[in-house]
Design a protein around this motif. Sequence first.
Motif, PDB file in Angstrom:
ATOM      1  N   PHE A 573       0.852  -1.181   0.000  1.00 50.03           N
ATOM      2  CA  PHE A 573       0.000   0.000   0.000  1.00 50.03           C
ATOM      3  C   PHE A 573       0.897   1.243   0.000  1.00 50.03           C
ATOM      4  O   PHE A 573       1.232   1.769   1.059  1.00 50.03           O
ATOM      5  N   PRO A 574       1.276   1.701  -1.188  1.00 48.95           N
ATOM      6  CA  PRO A 574       2.293   2.768  -1.250  1.00 48.95           C
ATOM      7  C   PRO A 574       1.866   4.099  -0.627  1.00 48.95           C
ATOM      8  O   PRO A 574       2.727   4.884  -0.234  1.00 48.95           O
ATOM      9  N   LEU A 575       0.571   4.370  -0.527  1.00 45.80           N
ATOM     10  CA  LEU A 575       0.140   5.675   0.001  1.00 45.80           C
ATOM     11  C   LEU A 575      -0.071   5.657   1.511  1.00 45.80           C
ATOM     12  O   LEU A 575      -0.447   6.654   2.117  1.00 45.80           O
ATOM     13  N   LEU A 576       0.174   4.499   2.103  1.00 44.29           N
ATOM     14  CA  LEU A 576      -0.134   4.329   3.521  1.00 44.29           C
ATOM     15  C   LEU A 576       0.993   4.898   4.382  1.00 44.29           C
ATOM     16  O   LEU A 576       2.151   4.548   4.213  1.00 44.29           O
ATOM     17  N   THR A 577       0.649   5.782   5.325  1.00 40.59           N
ATOM     18  CA  THR A 577       1.698   6.341   6.191  1.00 40.59           C
ATOM     19  C   THR A 577       1.391   6.179   7.675  1.00 40.59           C
ATOM     20  O   THR A 577       2.212   6.519   8.504  1.00 40.59           O
ATOM     21  N   LEU A 578       0.218   5.659   7.998  1.00 39.35           N
ATOM     22  CA  LEU A 578      -0.101   5.470   9.418  1.00 39.35           C
ATOM     23  C   LEU A 578      -0.740   4.096   9.632  1.00 39.35           C
ATOM     24  O   LEU A 578      -1.682   3.734   8.941  1.00 39.35           O
ATOM     25  N   VAL A 579      -0.199   3.365  10.600  1.00 41.24           N
ATOM     26  CA  VAL A 579      -0.844   2.133  11.024  1.00 41.24           C
ATOM     27  C   VAL A 579      -1.240   2.307  12.477  1.00 41.24           C
ATOM     28  O   VAL A 579      -0.407   2.675  13.307  1.00 41.24           O
ATOM     29  N   GLY A 580      -2.497   2.098  12.782  1.00 40.62           N
ATOM     30  CA  GLY A 580      -2.958   2.140  14.170  1.00 40.62           C
ATOM     31  C   GLY A 580      -3.385   0.743  14.576  1.00 40.62           C
ATOM     32  O   GLY A 580      -4.299   0.174  13.988  1.00 40.62           O
ATOM     33  N   VAL A 581      -2.706   0.177  15.567  1.00 40.31           N
ATOM     34  CA  VAL A 581      -3.073  -1.146  16.058  1.00 40.31           C
ATOM     35  C   VAL A 581      -4.026  -0.953  17.224  1.00 40.31           C
ATOM     36  O   VAL A 581      -3.662  -0.366  18.246  1.00 40.31           O
ATOM     37  N   ILE A 582      -5.260  -1.400  17.054  1.00 43.84           N
ATOM     38  CA  ILE A 582      -6.292  -1.132  18.050  1.00 43.84           C
ATOM     39  C   ILE A 582      -6.021  -1.850  19.362  1.00 43.84           C
ATOM     40  O   ILE A 582      -6.215  -1.293  20.431  1.00 43.84           O
ATOM     41  N   ASP A 583      -5.575  -3.084  19.292  1.00 43.77           N
ATOM     42  CA  ASP A 583      -5.337  -3.844  20.515  1.00 43.77           C
ATOM     43  C   ASP A 583      -4.056  -4.646  20.393  1.00 43.77           C
ATOM     44  O   ASP A 583      -4.068  -5.790  19.976  1.00 43.77           O
ATOM     45  N   ALA A 584      -2.943  -4.023  20.764  1.00 43.52           N
ATOM     46  CA  ALA A 584      -1.652  -4.706  20.649  1.00 43.52           C
ATOM     47  C   ALA A 584      -1.525  -5.801  21.696  1.00 43.52           C
ATOM     48  O   ALA A 584      -0.656  -6.665  21.591  1.00 43.52           O
ATOM     49  N   ASP A 585      -2.385  -5.797  22.717  1.00 37.35           N
ATOM     50  CA  ASP A 585      -2.280  -6.775  23.804  1.00 37.35           C
ATOM     51  C   ASP A 585      -2.994  -8.084  23.486  1.00 37.35           C
ATOM     52  O   ASP A 585      -2.826  -9.068  24.183  1.00 37.35           O
ATOM     53  N   LEU A 586      -3.788  -8.071  22.424  1.00 35.52           N
ATOM     54  CA  LEU A 586      -4.683  -9.196  22.136  1.00 35.52           C
ATOM     55  C   LEU A 586      -3.964 -10.540  22.143  1.00 35.52           C
ATOM     56  O   LEU A 586      -4.409 -11.487  22.767  1.00 35.52           O
ATOM     57  N   GLY A 587      -2.848 -10.612  21.432  1.00 33.79           N
ATOM     58  CA  GLY A 587      -2.157 -11.899  21.305  1.00 33.79           C
ATOM     59  C   GLY A 587      -1.354 -12.275  22.538  1.00 33.79           C
ATOM     60  O   GLY A 587      -0.882 -13.397  22.659  1.00 33.79           O
ATOM     61  N   LEU A 588      -1.159 -11.341  23.463  1.00 28.77           N
ATOM     62  CA  LEU A 588      -0.312 -11.626  24.623  1.00 28.77           C
ATOM     63  C   LEU A 588      -1.070 -12.349  25.724  1.00 28.77           C
ATOM     64  O   LEU A 588      -0.495 -12.855  26.663  1.00 28.77           O
ATOM     65  N   GLN A 589      -2.400 -12.367  25.596  1.00 27.65           N
ATOM     66  CA  GLN A 589      -3.192 -13.061  26.604  1.00 27.65           C
ATOM     67  C   GLN A 589      -3.082 -14.560  26.372  1.00 27.65           C
ATOM     68  O   GLN A 589      -2.748 -15.001  25.292  1.00 27.65           O
ATOM     69  N   GLY A 590      -3.377 -15.323  27.437  1.00 26.54           N
ATOM     70  CA  GLY A 590      -3.382 -16.760  27.266  1.00 26.54           C
ATOM     71  C   GLY A 590      -2.011 -17.339  27.522  1.00 26.54           C
ATOM     72  O   GLY A 590      -1.047 -16.622  27.771  1.00 26.54           O
ATOM     73  N   SER A 591      -1.913 -18.658  27.417  1.00 28.20           N
ATOM     74  CA  SER A 591      -0.704 -19.333  27.871  1.00 28.20           C
ATOM     75  C   SER A 591       0.023 -19.992  26.700  1.00 28.20           C
ATOM     76  O   SER A 591       0.757 -20.928  26.878  1.00 28.20           O
ATOM     77  N   ASP A 592      -0.202 -19.491  25.506  1.00 27.17           N
ATOM     78  CA  ASP A 592       0.430 -20.093  24.346  1.00 27.17           C
ATOM     79  C   ASP A 592       1.934 -19.882  24.406  1.00 27.17           C
ATOM     80  O   ASP A 592       2.401 -18.769  24.609  1.00 27.17           O
ATOM     81  N   LEU A 593       2.674 -20.952  24.175  1.00 30.74           N
ATOM     82  CA  LEU A 593       4.121 -20.814  24.293  1.00 30.74           C
ATOM     83  C   LEU A 593       4.687 -19.906  23.219  1.00 30.74           C
ATOM     84  O   LEU A 593       5.754 -19.338  23.360  1.00 30.74           O
TER      85      LEU A 593
END
Length: 753
Positions: A573-593
């Motif tokens: 996406f060449p015109l893209l200059t901003l990425v906003g991650v709504i929930d960066a914590d989402l994947g950190l929950q849980g006990s997945d190794l």
Amino acid sequence: MTGPGPLFGPDPADVGASGAWDDDVFPPGALVAVQTTQPLDRTLDYKAPEGGVRLGAYVEVPLGPRKVLGVVWGPGAGDFDRSKIRTVSRVLDAAPMRDELREFLQRAADYTLTPMPAMLRLATRAPGLGDPPSMRKVYRLGEGEPARMTDARIRVIEVLEEHGGHQGPAFTLKELAELAGVTPSVVKGLVDAGAVREEESPRDMPFPRLDPSRPSKDLTEGQEAAAEVLREEARSDTYGTTLLKGVTGSGKTEVYLEAVAAALAAGKQALVLLPEIALTAEFITRVEARFGARPAEWHSGVTMTERRRVWRMVGEGEADLVVGARSALFLPFQRLGLIVVDEEHDTSYKQEDGVLYNARDMAVLRAAICGARVVLASATPSLESWANAEAGKYRRLDLPARFGASQLPEMRTIDMRAERLQPGHWISPTLRQAVSQRLEKGEQSLLFINRRGFAPVTLCRACGEQVACPHCDARMVEHRFLKRLMCHQCGTTMPVPDVCPSCKVEGKMTAVGPGIERLAEEAAALFPDAKQAVLSSDLFGSARALKAAIEEIAAGSADIILGTQLVAKGHNFPLLTLVGVIDADLGLQGSDLRAAERTFQLMRQVAGRAGRAERPGVALLQTYQPEHPVIRAILGGDEEAFWAAEAAERQQAGVPPYGRMAGIILSGTDVAQVFDLGEALARNDAPMRQIGAQVFGPAPAPIARIRGRHRVRLLVKADKGAPLQAALARWLAPVRPKGDLRLAVDIDPQSFL
Ligand code: ADP
Ligand code: ZN
């Protein structure tokens, strides 16, 4: 650590030299052992038919009243009553399976503890394999000029001219009509007028040759250095694996296409595995631009007739390059010289249904057996591959810079504890302001959330009941654009209830939590004048529709892109200059190794979407735990330090890739029976204790119920060097699950939630 093999997955060092058996022919009447695709735990003896049969031949054999597909696996065992042995019914008209593929199937079966018939089914997944060559009608540009031209007729002629005119390929009626967007009768009319020619052609046409001598793009110095190493490797006839690491946009694809070119120029076949069908369309366009013709495609979106063509042509050496999904590894290549696994860290390479294998590891195994090269490409390699490179088992090539003037975006967190947000809203004021700035400058923003649907939970405010799938242990997810609730496990849908199914109170059902559709609603309200586009895998009927949408967005048709995991994978996406991650914590929950590793990979990949061209980008991560070590590692960008720390932690815990694990998954409709079987297994775990392995469980599997079947898992943990498969085989051999109980073994399991 011993030997040159990888730390993880099957060890290529164990692979013996294949015997030169290919010329073996069994004379008529000789006893041959046939491996069938039927669920039997041994090969069956048959007599070779009139004319004899080759080792590896695909055959049809009588079994009871039926005829079944099989492969001549070797000389007969001779332990049946000879007078009762039947004769092979038919030798199929297909190139015999090579020793090398037989050995691969055998070793993959041993490694994954999969019965051979299931393995053979993977290798014969094409309908009508042995059917005699048949003909069909195809259409190409003719010489005549029709008296009357309509818009529809002009479109047909244009399609044919765009595809090379008289030199171009012929199309079926359906293909041509679809490409031109006309009805088949328009094409027929042009045939009558002589402007289009109708021909008979064999159904399984060879694929056009790819031309590796066509020029590549002008590679940068760094790209060229990596490409030269890969070219040289691709020309050699010995096994080796190379990890090609480079940030998104550094030109990994350009570079590994050079390895493909070298392999093709040396007369070898090549295979490129992609993690998602949605990526194939863009990639095939690049192949066509580079080599002047389209490769063979192999994935679930390919028609049955095309699958048959690919299978046969790969087997006859009439397809130079196959682009496909993981099961393409089981195609009958004649002279496979190179396997590329793109986005090698992607979890979709692990097959989680049926035969449980990891395509990345199986690619290494197949290459080791047939003396081919493997290129594992990624911006964020799996810890397994990183560790193999560290240990010197894989070669590692780094592409340090992005192509052109583009830079990796700056990454910052938004501390959500300090942001003021109304309930039911997820876009923080800080992020909102950043998006507004982009809108003013006419640049694109991407808002990322890794959750499909409108809301993950539908809850009754009167009694607290959450609507669950009637067949699975999963919550029903609201999809507002479907106006229904859907189960993401089994696909069951139901209307959004107005009355609580539990307490019967009316009008209290509420959507809770964010999903991509809900975020789109919020963004539309916040930025009423902005054009929005939503990219979520369930919103597109076909890979083609998705590709079209992506191309439009890349060209600037949207100001704000809302995306799920789908956007993280390799689109530009060449015109893209901003990425906003709504929930960066989402994947950190849980006990997945692998939770830390996955979050790290996903965040970096998503951030990599921004600032690809000459515009610098920024990635903002909304988080409630900005001090979390993984979040800090993502921001710091010191990847080597992150991997080293991750590796040390896993080494300490004795888990993969420094220890071995297996899951035993038991399932059935009666939960008590499933647990009883699990407990019986756990009590009789002597074969596992003998190799020093520990058995945990039984416990509910990561998804405890799917389609009405209860699932229970035992986890086995063993040392790196322990003979895990042999011990598992001894442990599980006596188990004969009764009724509808099923047992599956998952070597190197990926899900732990
Ligand atoms: P990656 O696979 O690492 O994400 P790509 O190979 O897709 O990177 O390259 C990113 C973009 O930059 C693509 O559009 C590609 O065509 C372009 N590109 C990369 N290297 C070159 C080059 N040497 N010359 C021209 N364009 C290039
Ligand atoms: Zn369900």
